[in-house]
Design a protein around this motif. Structure first.
Motif, PDB file in Angstrom:
ATOM      1  N   GLY A  60       0.777  -1.228   0.000  1.00 35.03           N
ATOM      2  CA  GLY A  60       0.000   0.000   0.000  1.00 35.03           C
ATOM      3  C   GLY A  60       0.811   1.281   0.000  1.00 35.03           C
ATOM      4  O   GLY A  60       0.242   2.373  -0.063  1.00 35.03           O
ATOM      5  N   VAL A  61       2.139   1.175   0.067  1.00 26.33           N
ATOM      6  CA  VAL A  61       3.007   2.358   0.044  1.00 26.33           C
ATOM      7  C   VAL A  61       3.454   2.602  -1.392  1.00 26.33           C
ATOM      8  O   VAL A  61       4.081   1.736  -2.008  1.00 26.33           O
ATOM      9  CB  VAL A  61       4.228   2.184   0.958  1.00 26.33           C
ATOM     10  N   ASN A  62       3.134   3.773  -1.922  1.00 26.79           N
ATOM     11  CA  ASN A  62       3.439   4.107  -3.302  1.00 26.79           C
ATOM     12  C   ASN A  62       4.830   4.733  -3.404  1.00 26.79           C
ATOM     13  O   ASN A  62       5.152   5.687  -2.683  1.00 26.79           O
ATOM     14  CB  ASN A  62       2.394   5.071  -3.858  1.00 26.79           C
ATOM     15  N   LEU A  63       5.652   4.199  -4.303  1.00 24.47           N
ATOM     16  CA  LEU A  63       7.033   4.661  -4.442  1.00 24.47           C
ATOM     17  C   LEU A  63       7.116   6.143  -4.789  1.00 24.47           C
ATOM     18  O   LEU A  63       7.929   6.877  -4.220  1.00 24.47           O
ATOM     19  CB  LEU A  63       7.751   3.826  -5.510  1.00 24.47           C
ATOM     20  N   LYS A  64       6.285   6.601  -5.713  1.00 22.99           N
ATOM     21  CA  LYS A  64       6.375   7.996  -6.143  1.00 22.99           C
ATOM     22  C   LYS A  64       5.737   8.966  -5.159  1.00 22.99           C
ATOM     23  O   LYS A  64       6.185  10.099  -5.018  1.00 22.99           O
ATOM     24  CB  LYS A  64       5.743   8.146  -7.536  1.00 22.99           C
ATOM     25  N   LYS A  65       4.683   8.525  -4.465  1.00 27.13           N
ATOM     26  CA  LYS A  65       3.989   9.411  -3.535  1.00 27.13           C
ATOM     27  C   LYS A  65       4.669   9.465  -2.170  1.00 27.13           C
ATOM     28  O   LYS A  65       4.646  10.507  -1.501  1.00 27.13           O
ATOM     29  CB  LYS A  65       2.535   8.952  -3.373  1.00 27.13           C
ATOM     30  N   GLU A  66       5.255   8.340  -1.735  1.00 31.31           N
ATOM     31  CA  GLU A  66       5.934   8.278  -0.433  1.00 31.31           C
ATOM     32  C   GLU A  66       7.309   7.624  -0.597  1.00 31.31           C
ATOM     33  O   GLU A  66       7.551   6.534  -0.086  1.00 31.31           O
ATOM     34  CB  GLU A  66       5.098   7.486   0.567  1.00 31.31           C
ATOM     35  N   PRO A  67       8.220   8.275  -1.332  1.00 31.47           N
ATOM     36  CA  PRO A  67       9.506   7.646  -1.656  1.00 31.47           C
ATOM     37  C   PRO A  67      10.368   7.284  -0.448  1.00 31.47           C
ATOM     38  O   PRO A  67      10.998   6.231  -0.437  1.00 31.47           O
ATOM     39  CB  PRO A  67      10.202   8.691  -2.539  1.00 31.47           C
ATOM     40  N   VAL A  68      10.380   8.143   0.561  1.00 30.08           N
ATOM     41  CA  VAL A  68      11.207   7.872   1.739  1.00 30.08           C
ATOM     42  C   VAL A  68      10.667   6.668   2.505  1.00 30.08           C
ATOM     43  O   VAL A  68      11.422   5.764   2.898  1.00 30.08           O
ATOM     44  CB  VAL A  68      11.288   9.110   2.666  1.00 30.08           C
ATOM     45  N   LYS A  69       9.356   6.641   2.709  1.00 30.26           N
ATOM     46  CA  LYS A  69       8.735   5.520   3.418  1.00 30.26           C
ATOM     47  C   LYS A  69       8.904   4.233   2.632  1.00 30.26           C
ATOM     48  O   LYS A  69       9.198   3.171   3.195  1.00 30.26           O
ATOM     49  CB  LYS A  69       7.251   5.800   3.650  1.00 30.26           C
ATOM     50  N   PHE A  70       8.735   4.324   1.294  1.00 29.69           N
ATOM     51  CA  PHE A  70       8.873   3.140   0.454  1.00 29.69           C
ATOM     52  C   PHE A  70      10.285   2.563   0.567  1.00 29.69           C
ATOM     53  O   PHE A  70      10.462   1.358   0.759  1.00 29.69           O
ATOM     54  CB  PHE A  70       8.563   3.488  -1.005  1.00 29.69           C
ATOM     55  N   ARG A  71      11.288   3.410   0.434  1.00 28.56           N
ATOM     56  CA  ARG A  71      12.668   2.926   0.469  1.00 28.56           C
ATOM     57  C   ARG A  71      13.046   2.365   1.837  1.00 28.56           C
ATOM     58  O   ARG A  71      13.955   1.557   1.945  1.00 28.56           O
ATOM     59  CB  ARG A  71      13.632   4.043   0.073  1.00 28.56           C
ATOM     60  N   SER A  72      12.329   2.790   2.869  1.00 25.84           N
ATOM     61  CA  SER A  72      12.643   2.302   4.220  1.00 25.84           C
ATOM     62  C   SER A  72      12.195   0.862   4.435  1.00 25.84           C
ATOM     63  O   SER A  72      12.630   0.215   5.392  1.00 25.84           O
ATOM     64  CB  SER A  72      11.986   3.207   5.271  1.00 25.84           C
ATOM     65  N   ILE A  73      11.333   0.345   3.538  1.00 27.52           N
ATOM     66  CA  ILE A  73      10.831  -1.021   3.737  1.00 27.52           C
ATOM     67  C   ILE A  73      11.375  -1.998   2.692  1.00 27.52           C
ATOM     68  O   ILE A  73      10.913  -3.128   2.594  1.00 27.52           O
ATOM     69  CB  ILE A  73       9.289  -1.064   3.756  1.00 27.52           C
ATOM     70  N   ILE A  74      12.350  -1.528   1.895  1.00 28.47           N
ATOM     71  CA  ILE A  74      12.991  -2.440   0.958  1.00 28.47           C
ATOM     72  C   ILE A  74      14.503  -2.398   1.141  1.00 28.47           C
ATOM     73  O   ILE A  74      15.050  -1.471   1.741  1.00 28.47           O
ATOM     74  CB  ILE A  74      12.665  -2.091  -0.518  1.00 28.47           C
ATOM     75  N   SER A  75      15.172  -3.423   0.624  1.00 29.92           N
ATOM     76  CA  SER A  75      16.634  -3.455   0.613  1.00 29.92           C
ATOM     77  C   SER A  75      17.077  -4.016  -0.730  1.00 29.92           C
ATOM     78  O   SER A  75      16.567  -5.044  -1.174  1.00 29.92           O
ATOM     79  CB  SER A  75      17.168  -4.326   1.751  1.00 29.92           C
ATOM     80  N   PHE A  76      18.025  -3.340  -1.363  1.00 31.27           N
ATOM     81  CA  PHE A  76      18.442  -3.702  -2.707  1.00 31.27           C
ATOM     82  C   PHE A  76      19.948  -3.941  -2.750  1.00 31.27           C
ATOM     83  O   PHE A  76      20.728  -3.095  -2.319  1.00 31.27           O
ATOM     84  CB  PHE A  76      18.063  -2.581  -3.678  1.00 31.27           C
ATOM     85  N   ALA A  77      20.348  -5.113  -3.256  1.00 31.31           N
ATOM     86  CA  ALA A  77      21.768  -5.431  -3.449  1.00 31.31           C
ATOM     87  C   ALA A  77      22.001  -5.627  -4.937  1.00 31.31           C
ATOM     88  O   ALA A  77      21.412  -6.516  -5.554  1.00 31.31           O
ATOM     89  CB  ALA A  77      22.155  -6.687  -2.673  1.00 31.31           C
TER      90      ALA A  77
END
Length: 208
Positions: A60-77
């Motif tokens: 339910g967290v939209n990457l473009k609308k809430e970018p900071v919150k979105f990035r806080s719940i993913i991890s990318f290697a």
């Protein structure tokens, strides 16, 4: 749930991805596809690393609308991690620990787990490709994300480290975490139970 809608991405005149919808439930998912098919581009889109047309949502967290919150719940290697050559492995780990408000003990345990503790005070510029990959995996597992995106996590690491990675993925999945993996190598079915296997073909994501 991860939901992608109306995704379009091109580099110059080269159209890389163009699909209407891709949704996956929580679990461990493997994305296949040959070189140049768009796997890494798709992962960079989902992780907010590259601009694109369309919408991406996670729980339910939209990457473009809430970018900071979105990035806080993913991890990318990334498949081929690139870090400043003049910093130490420990400094890189400390940056991730601080950014993700994680405990130093968690990072230290991960470094021990991947047998990297003895090398953390060395400059990253002196690391082998295998050491760089293990450093990127340590950083990826720091914090408490919902979704881990691991691009080619098995390349350049030895069999023992790959087995440790499988065990860590299973342990995190048992706690409700989800994974998106890409790999040219076959993911061993007896070591990791996959909830979904997908392929990128003709700019589309197809379930196999």
């Amino acid at each position: 749930m991860l939901s992608l809608n109306h995704i379009y991405k091109k580099y110059g005149s080269n159209e890389v991805l163009n699909f209407r919808e891709w949704k996956i439930d929580p679990g461990i998912h493997w994305l296949k596809g040959g070189n140049g098919t768009g796997k890494s581009t798709l992962f960079r889109i989902i992780s907010g690393q590259t601009p694109f047309k369309g919408e991406v949502e996670l729980n339910g967290v939209n990457l473009k609308k809430e970018p900071v919150k979105f990035r806080s719940i993913i991890s990318f290697a990334e498949a081929e991690p690139q870090y400043p050559l003049f910093i130490t492995g420990q400094e890189q780990i400390d940056f991730y620990t601080e950014t993700r408000n994680a405990k130093a003990s968690q990072a230290a345990n991960l470094a021990d787990y991947f047998e990297m503790s003895a090398f953390l005070n060395q400059k990253v510029g002196g690391y082998s490709s295998g050491m760089l990959k293990k450093l990127s995996l340590i950083c990826a597992f720091i914090g408490n994300p919902v979704l881990y995106i691991l691009d080619e996590p098995l390349i350049t690491i030895d069999i023992a480290s790959a087995d440790k990675l499988y065990q860590l993925i299973k342990a995190q999945a048992a706690q409700g975490k989800s994974f998106l993996l890409s790999s040219h190598q076959e993911v061993s079915a007896d070591k990791l139970k996959l909830d979904g296997v997908f392929n990128i073909y003709d700019k589309q994501v197809i379930r196999l």
